[in-house]
Design an enzyme around this catalytic site. Structure first.
Site, PDB file in Angstrom:
ATOM      1  N   LEU A 107       0.876  -1.167   0.000  1.00  0.00           N
ATOM      2  CA  LEU A 107       0.000   0.000   0.000  1.00  0.00           C
ATOM      3  C   LEU A 107       0.910   1.212   0.000  1.00  0.00           C
ATOM      4  CD1 LEU A 107      -2.690  -0.992   2.699  1.00  0.00           C
ATOM      5  CD2 LEU A 107      -2.952  -1.046   0.208  1.00  0.00           C
ATOM      6  N   ASP A 108       0.575   2.245  -0.777  1.00  0.00           N
ATOM      7  CA  ASP A 108       1.464   3.404  -0.823  1.00  0.00           C
ATOM      8  C   ASP A 108       1.399   4.168   0.495  1.00  0.00           C
ATOM      9  OD1 ASP A 108      -0.439   5.634  -0.933  1.00  0.00           O
ATOM     10  OD2 ASP A 108      -0.885   5.004  -2.974  1.00  0.00           O
ATOM     11  N   VAL A 109       2.325   5.078   0.669  1.00  0.00           N
ATOM     12  CA  VAL A 109       2.511   5.731   1.969  1.00  0.00           C
ATOM     13  C   VAL A 109       1.260   6.462   2.439  1.00  0.00           C
ATOM     14  CG1 VAL A 109       3.473   7.843   0.954  1.00  0.00           C
ATOM     15  CG2 VAL A 109       4.118   7.188   3.306  1.00  0.00           C
ATOM     16  N   THR A 111      -1.872   5.568   1.795  1.00  0.00           N
ATOM     17  CA  THR A 111      -3.023   4.663   1.850  1.00  0.00           C
ATOM     18  C   THR A 111      -2.982   3.885   3.152  1.00  0.00           C
ATOM     19  OG1 THR A 111      -3.067   4.439  -0.558  1.00  0.00           O
ATOM     20  CG2 THR A 111      -4.209   2.750   0.709  1.00  0.00           C
TER      21      THR A 111
END
Length: 288
Positions: A107-109, A111
């Protein structure tokens, strides 16, 4: 009986098969003193070293497949170590000897939400493979005007820079005006795909949270930064989805289970203490 090196190391919890193959290609793994080769097969008594460190090679009967559900907060990175010292998703996970946690995707930072970890690198590799088409559900808040024609385009498919993409389903989930919540589902995990799909319609994502992976929902009440071990039933659901044999053992003992509210209260207390330690460490670094 011999098995492929990457399969044995993945099963023994030393990374996903893809990660291990990359290390073999880079010459970072040795078997019985020799640099390992892709596709090499080993037996149970082989001596294996990764970056010079001896690692355990376990036969199938000695490996218990464990899976954790983690509630990722915004601001944490999906990497083992950050050169800038920023918090990572691995900081809060339980420590292990002779194995390590492998993330099922990323998951990106910015999210938050459900992130799965397992000790079985082969399981992680199969769950991440695009051919499996395992559904992911996200709660997303968007900023901008959204009409039915836009939703139809997102369901039908739009062209992104790395190929066509679409939402399997889109459901209105609250809000009004130009700040609205939707629940959307995907069957792949390309980088920032949810955000890029909405941005293709000139709509900005202001909040994004994964709330389900396959039929495993983010457990209600699990605090951000907290983790919970999946019971054997859910572990075997994941294994069945990718054609792996069922696990027969679990680290969870149903005879000593405690009520969810008490378990989550302990998790909230532990995560609060960890946040305080992280804040204290940051303050000390600033003062140096």
């Amino acid at each position: 009986m011999t098995e492929k090196l990457q399969k044995v190391l993945a099963r023994s919890g030393h990374g996903s098969r893809r990660e291990i193959e990359a290390k073999i290609a880079a010459g970072r793994i040795r078997v019985n003193g020799q640099v390992a080769q892709l596709g090499e097969r080993i037996d149970a008594d082989a001596e294996v070293r990764i970056d010079g460190h001896a690692v355990s090679v376990k036969p199938p009967e000695e490996v218990i497949c464990r899976v954790l559900m983690y509630h990722k907060p915004e601001g944490e990175l999906c990497t083992r170590k950050d050169p800038e010292g920023r918090p990572t998703v691995y900081d809060r996970l339980p420590k292990m000897q002779g194995a390590r946690w492998v993330a099922v995707g990323r998951l990106d930072v910015n999210t938050s939400g459900l992130l799965l970890f397992t000790t079985d690198g082969e399981l992680a590799n199969r769950l991440m493979h695009p051919s499996q088409q395992i559904e992911r559900e996200y709660a997303v808040r968007v900023f901008g005007e959204v009409d039915e024609a836009m939703l139809q385009r997102l369901r039908k498919g739009v062209q992104l820079e790395d190929g066509p993409a679409k939402f399997e389903t889109i459901r209105v989930a609250g809000g009004e005006g130009i700040n609205r919540w939707f629940h959307v589902t995907l069957k792949e995990g390309r980088n920032r795909e949810v955000r890029r799909l909405w941005e293709s319609q000139q709509v900005q994502v202001s909040r994004l949270m994964r709330i389900r992976y396959g039929n495993i929902p983010l457990e209600s009440g699990l605090p951000q930064g907290g983790w919970a071990e999946l019971p054997l039933e859910q572990v075997n659901y994941l294994r069945a989805e990718v054609n792996l044999a069922a696990e027969k053992r679990s680290f969870l003992d149903p005879r000593h289970s405690e009520p969810k509210h008490r378990r989550f209260a302990k998790i909230r207390k532990a995560t609060a203490k960890q946040r305080e330690r992280q804040k204290s460490n940051k303050d000390k670094k600033r003062q140096r």
